[in-house]
Design a protein around this motif. Structure first.
Motif, PDB file in Angstrom:
ATOM      1  N   GLY A 146      -4.230  -0.689  -4.284  1.00 32.78           N
ATOM      2  CA  GLY A 146      -3.501   0.326  -3.519  1.00 32.78           C
ATOM      3  C   GLY A 146      -3.242  -0.107  -2.095  1.00 32.78           C
ATOM      4  O   GLY A 146      -2.092  -0.284  -1.678  1.00 32.78           O
ATOM      5  N   CYS A 147      -4.324  -0.328  -1.356  1.00 28.00           N
ATOM      6  CA  CYS A 147      -4.199  -0.647   0.076  1.00 28.00           C
ATOM      7  C   CYS A 147      -3.533  -1.994   0.326  1.00 28.00           C
ATOM      8  O   CYS A 147      -2.822  -2.166   1.314  1.00 28.00           O
ATOM      9  N   VAL A 148      -3.776  -2.970  -0.553  1.00 31.14           N
ATOM     10  CA  VAL A 148      -3.205  -4.305  -0.337  1.00 31.14           C
ATOM     11  C   VAL A 148      -1.814  -4.423  -0.944  1.00 31.14           C
ATOM     12  O   VAL A 148      -0.873  -4.886  -0.293  1.00 31.14           O
ATOM     13  N   TYR A 149      -1.657  -3.966  -2.180  1.00 31.32           N
ATOM     14  CA  TYR A 149      -0.409  -4.252  -2.883  1.00 31.32           C
ATOM     15  C   TYR A 149       0.738  -3.310  -2.546  1.00 31.32           C
ATOM     16  O   TYR A 149       1.906  -3.717  -2.629  1.00 31.32           O
ATOM     17  N   ILE A 150       0.450  -2.086  -2.168  1.00 32.51           N
ATOM     18  CA  ILE A 150       1.561  -1.207  -1.791  1.00 32.51           C
ATOM     19  C   ILE A 150       2.289  -1.744  -0.558  1.00 32.51           C
ATOM     20  O   ILE A 150       3.504  -1.979  -0.601  1.00 32.51           O
ATOM     21  N   PRO A 151       1.581  -1.996   0.568  1.00 30.76           N
ATOM     22  CA  PRO A 151       2.295  -2.611   1.694  1.00 30.76           C
ATOM     23  C   PRO A 151       2.748  -4.029   1.383  1.00 30.76           C
ATOM     24  O   PRO A 151       3.784  -4.488   1.887  1.00 30.76           O
ATOM     25  N   GLY A 152       1.985  -4.726   0.524  1.00 27.47           N
ATOM     26  CA  GLY A 152       2.363  -6.087   0.168  1.00 27.47           C
ATOM     27  C   GLY A 152       3.698  -6.143  -0.547  1.00 27.47           C
ATOM     28  O   GLY A 152       4.566  -6.968  -0.220  1.00 27.47           O
TER      29      GLY A 152
END
Length: 202
Positions: A146-152
């Motif tokens: 969630g935290c890494v891949y959404i903005p990623g």
């Protein structure tokens, strides 16, 4: 045997409490050390020729930072890692550095490291029950995917538009920015959750 287990649990709790209560200067030093750890883990690279984002070990550093330093200083360690690379410390993946690397295809993932460390840090320092393996594995999965891949993925979409003049379709974005990393990330999450079980008091 019981004496050894009791001693281990006492030492583990005592060390964790000392980290939580230590002076601000000492916490900043520990944040710097965790930034270096993230930089070292970033050199574990598995580049795949068909994707612009390499597989690295740096997310493990972000998760560990949150575990041991908590929300504020765990996030700070990742900010230090990002800024260190901007000013020339060659600890991004494949020993790279510079603003051009930060603002490239991995920009969103860099932001995600800060968010993931903050989320894990929040639960690790506030809720002792969350430090157990199963609960931490779930929390780290949320932080990682969630935290890494959404903005990623958002950052990767913007980068592809700026370099190719068109937005990628969902399948292309998934295959380039998420699918190749899933197995490796589950492995890293398992390691970090194991560190939580062994290294943090319950």
């Amino acid at each position: 045997m019981n004496i050894n287990i009791d001693s281990y649990c006492y030492i583990r709790e005592n060390v964790f409490e000392k980290i939580q209560r230590t002076k601000t200067v000492d916490k900043i030093v520990m944040a710097i050390l965790m930034a270096f750890l993230t930089g070292i883990l970033a050199q574990i690279v598995l580049p795949l020729p068909w994707i612009p984002v390499p597989i690295t070990g740096q997310t493990l550093g972000a998760l560990a930072s949150g575990l041991f330093l908590g929300k504020r200083y765990g996030a700070l360690s990742q900010i230090m890692y990002i800024l260190g690379g901007v000013v020339g410390i060659a600890w991004y993946g494949e020993m790279t550095s510079g603003l051009d690397i930060l603002l490239g295809s991995t920009f969103g993932y860099f932001i995600g490291l800060v968010l993931a460390a903050a989320l894990i840090g929040h639960f690790a320092e506030k809720y002792s029950e969350s430090r157990k393996f199963k609960k931490m594995f779930v929390l780290m999965s949320i932080a990682n995917f969630g935290c890494v891949y959404i903005p990623g993925l958002i950052g990767l979409t913007v980068w592809m538009y700026s370099t190719q003049g068109a937005f990628p379709d969902i399948i292309t974005l998934f295959m380039m920015g998420l699918a190749p990393f899933i197995i490796g990330d589950i492995f890293k999450i398992g390691i970090a959750a194991g560190i939580s079980k062994v290294g943090l008091p319950k």
